[in-house]
Design an enzyme around this catalytic site. Structure first.
Site, PDB file in Angstrom:
ATOM      1  N   GLY A 125       0.826  -1.202   0.000  1.00 14.65           N
ATOM      2  CA  GLY A 125       0.000   0.000   0.000  1.00 14.65           C
ATOM      3  C   GLY A 125       0.857   1.247   0.000  1.00 14.65           C
ATOM      4  CG  HIS A 126       4.693   1.331   0.425  1.00 14.09           C
ATOM      5  ND1 HIS A 126       4.406   0.213   1.170  1.00 14.09           N
ATOM      6  CD2 HIS A 126       5.912   1.125  -0.105  1.00 14.09           C
ATOM      7  CE1 HIS A 126       5.417  -0.622   1.095  1.00 14.09           C
ATOM      8  NE2 HIS A 126       6.354  -0.097   0.313  1.00 14.09           N
ATOM      9  CB  SER A 127       4.702   4.413  -4.632  1.00 13.25           C
ATOM     10  OG  SER A 127       5.636   4.601  -5.680  1.00 13.25           O
ATOM     11  NE  ARG A 157       5.848  -0.719  -3.779  1.00 14.10           N
ATOM     12  CZ  ARG A 157       7.115  -0.907  -4.108  1.00 14.10           C
ATOM     13  NH1 ARG A 157       7.842  -1.739  -3.423  1.00 14.10           N
ATOM     14  NH2 ARG A 157       7.662  -0.211  -5.075  1.00 14.10           N
TER      15      ARG A 157
END
Length: 132
Positions: free
Chosen positions: A49-51, A96
């Site tokens: 839940g991040h980039s 992702r």
């Protein structure tokens, strides 16, 4: 673009006593500075839940399986990781999400840099803004 995502086949030495997967210097498109792993993840849990702004990563299912969904801001694609000799290369700039962990799944991550909170984009709307 999604086509930048690669599945890497990790060299394996086959042996009747057990196989040996090898990742040596020069195999990855970056030198890894941090190694960490996820384990005992409940099947209903959601990870990622991040980039990352700069960091690159390779994710490997050392045991069990899990699904990785990659989003480039325009398109998304899911990958089922379930073999310890396959790594998913995620360059910087991709959102992702990891989910559907099987019982006993272990996700090994090889990262191009040490932890830096400033390198994370944790809100999807800010990720989309960064892609404009």
């Amino acid at each position: 673009m999604i086509k930048e995502i690669q599945l890497l086949e990790i060299p394996v030495i086959d042996d009747v006593r057990g196989n040996l997967g090898v990742i040596e210097s020069g195999f990855l498109p970056f030198d890894f500075k941090r190694v960490y792993y996820l384990f005992d993840v409940p099947s209903s849990a959601f990870r990622g839940g991040h980039s990352h702004i700069e960091q690159q990563e390779v994710l490997i299912a050392l045991s069990g399986s899990f699904e990785v969904t990659i989003n480039d801001g325009k398109a998304k694609k899911s990958y089922l990781l379930n073999k310890p000799n396959i790594g998913l290369l995620i360059p910087a700039g991709f959102w992702r999400e990891l989910e559907n962990f099987s019982s006993g799944a272990v996700c090994l991550v090889l990262a191009s840099d040490v932890f830096d909170e400033g390198d994370y984009i944790r809100k999807f709307d800010k990720f989309l803004e960064s892609k404009k």
